[in-house]
Design a protein around this motif. Structure first.
Motif, PDB file in Angstrom:
ATOM      1  N   ASN A  94      -4.179   7.038  -4.454  1.00  0.00           N
ATOM      2  CA  ASN A  94      -2.757   7.065  -4.126  1.00  0.00           C
ATOM      3  C   ASN A  94      -2.200   8.310  -4.827  1.00  0.00           C
ATOM      4  O   ASN A  94      -1.979   8.305  -6.040  1.00  0.00           O
ATOM      5  CB  ASN A  94      -2.096   5.784  -4.628  1.00  0.00           C
ATOM      6  CG  ASN A  94      -0.658   5.651  -4.201  1.00  0.00           C
ATOM      7  OD1 ASN A  94      -0.006   6.629  -3.857  1.00  0.00           O
ATOM      8  ND2 ASN A  94      -0.129   4.446  -4.245  1.00  0.00           N
ATOM      9  N   LEU A 112      -2.028   0.783 -11.065  1.00  0.00           N
ATOM     10  CA  LEU A 112      -2.113   0.232  -9.715  1.00  0.00           C
ATOM     11  C   LEU A 112      -1.413  -1.114  -9.624  1.00  0.00           C
ATOM     12  O   LEU A 112      -1.399  -1.905 -10.568  1.00  0.00           O
ATOM     13  CB  LEU A 112      -3.576   0.117  -9.289  1.00  0.00           C
ATOM     14  CG  LEU A 112      -4.346   1.435  -9.320  1.00  0.00           C
ATOM     15  CD1 LEU A 112      -5.767   1.230  -8.828  1.00  0.00           C
ATOM     16  CD2 LEU A 112      -3.644   2.512  -8.495  1.00  0.00           C
ATOM     17  N   GLU A 120      -3.618  -3.751  -5.280  1.00  0.00           N
ATOM     18  CA  GLU A 120      -3.811  -2.360  -4.873  1.00  0.00           C
ATOM     19  C   GLU A 120      -5.186  -1.837  -5.276  1.00  0.00           C
ATOM     20  O   GLU A 120      -5.785  -1.031  -4.560  1.00  0.00           O
ATOM     21  CB  GLU A 120      -2.704  -1.479  -5.478  1.00  0.00           C
ATOM     22  CG  GLU A 120      -2.738  -0.051  -4.973  1.00  0.00           C
ATOM     23  CD  GLU A 120      -1.615   0.813  -5.517  1.00  0.00           C
ATOM     24  OE1 GLU A 120      -1.433   1.923  -4.979  1.00  0.00           O
ATOM     25  OE2 GLU A 120      -0.917   0.395  -6.469  1.00  0.00           O
ATOM     26  N   SER A 121      -5.712  -2.309  -6.409  1.00  0.00           N
ATOM     27  CA  SER A 121      -6.988  -1.773  -6.898  1.00  0.00           C
ATOM     28  C   SER A 121      -8.166  -2.147  -6.007  1.00  0.00           C
ATOM     29  O   SER A 121      -9.251  -1.558  -6.148  1.00  0.00           O
ATOM     30  CB  SER A 121      -7.257  -2.260  -8.324  1.00  0.00           C
ATOM     31  OG  SER A 121      -7.397  -3.668  -8.349  1.00  0.00           O
ATOM     32  N   PRO A 126      -7.848   4.271  -9.446  1.00  0.00           N
ATOM     33  CA  PRO A 126      -6.800   4.835 -10.296  1.00  0.00           C
ATOM     34  C   PRO A 126      -7.073   6.274 -10.688  1.00  0.00           C
ATOM     35  O   PRO A 126      -8.226   6.703 -10.807  1.00  0.00           O
ATOM     36  CB  PRO A 126      -6.834   3.930 -11.532  1.00  0.00           C
ATOM     37  CG  PRO A 126      -8.254   3.455 -11.600  1.00  0.00           C
ATOM     38  CD  PRO A 126      -8.693   3.311 -10.173  1.00  0.00           C
TER      39      PRO A 126
END
Length: 256
Positions: A94, A112, A120-121, A126
């Motif tokens: 991201n 995250l 999200e992870s 990350p």
């Protein structure tokens, strides 16, 4: 004294990167027409959360980033935008792309969004490093959305010299979430003792746990006072960052 004219282009992204690029470039043109030199777009402007991010992720020389790079060069502005790039481990990063005359850098979201039922992870790897850059004699720090819940990142950016922190976001709606957004943007500006320009996606009704946006993009002073704030709908926020204010606050309240 340095004055920097900034804008937050509060737009809504969907699942189609081509359509999103058209929306983003139109918003950048609108902001530049009103004399903004730095234009910030939201997180996930390449494609909204809920999209197959692995399928749409592009390298930073891909067509979406290139389209933003071209309009930034044409208009003579710096653009900050949230994109997704392949991470190499089957997930994506991201990433904030920063591009414009004399400026080319990126920041991969460190914290995250594994909260409020979201993971999200599972799809996003990350980042590991904080990033600042210089534009028109202003040092600018970068952060993304959920990073707002981690005060130490903003204190660290302040100690790195950031006079402005820009925070693209796709903030999830829900009970109390708008109030938390307002609180955290103000608090993190005070932690960094820097101006903070937060650009969220315009409000989209919740769809499961995907963070889609509440609007309320804002410019906050180094003392945590709201200088300007948008409502929920698509719009462009304009403001002026004065670096003398940063220096004065840091002299009066030497917490860094």
């Amino acid at each position: 004294m340095t004055l920097l004219r900034v804008a937050a282009a509060q737009v809504t992204a969907g699942p189609n990167p081509d359509a999103n690029l058209a929306t983003a470039t139109a918003a950048v043109r609108r902001a530049a027409a009103d004399e903004a030199s730095l234009v910030v777009l939201p997180e996930a402007v390449l494609a909204s959360f809920g999209t197959d991010l692995r399928a749409v992720a592009e390298p930073l020389d891909g067509p979406f980033a290139t389209g933003l790079r071209n309009v930034a060069a044409e208009l003579g502005v710096v653009v900050v935008a949230g994109v997704f790039e392949p991470s190499g481990d089957g997930r994506v990063h991201n990433t904030l792309l920063v591009t414009g005359p004399g400026v080319e850098t990126s920041y991969r979201k460190v914290h995250l969004y594994d909260a409020f039922g979201s993971r999200e992870s599972d799809t996003v790897a990350p980042g590991k490093e904080l990033v600042t850059f210089s534009f028109q004699d202003v040092t600018i720090g970068l952060a993304t959305c959920y990073d707002l819940r981690f005060a130490d990142q903003f204190t660290a950016l302040g100690r790195l010299g950031a006079e402005l922190v820009v925070v693209p976001a796709s903030w999830g709606a829900g009970p109390g979430k708008e109030e938390q957004w307002d609180l955290l943007t103000r608090a993190r500006a005070a932690d960094a003792q820097a101006w903070l320009l937060a650009c969220d996606q315009a409000y989209v009704p919740p769809a499961g746990t995907d963070p889609l946006g509440v609007g309320r993009s804002s410019l906050t002073t180094p003392l945590g006072q709201t200088s300007a704030r948008l409502g929920a709908v698509a719009d462009v926020l304009h403001g002026v960052v004065d670096t003398d204010v940063v220096a004065a606050v840091r002299k009066r309240v030497p917490i860094l």
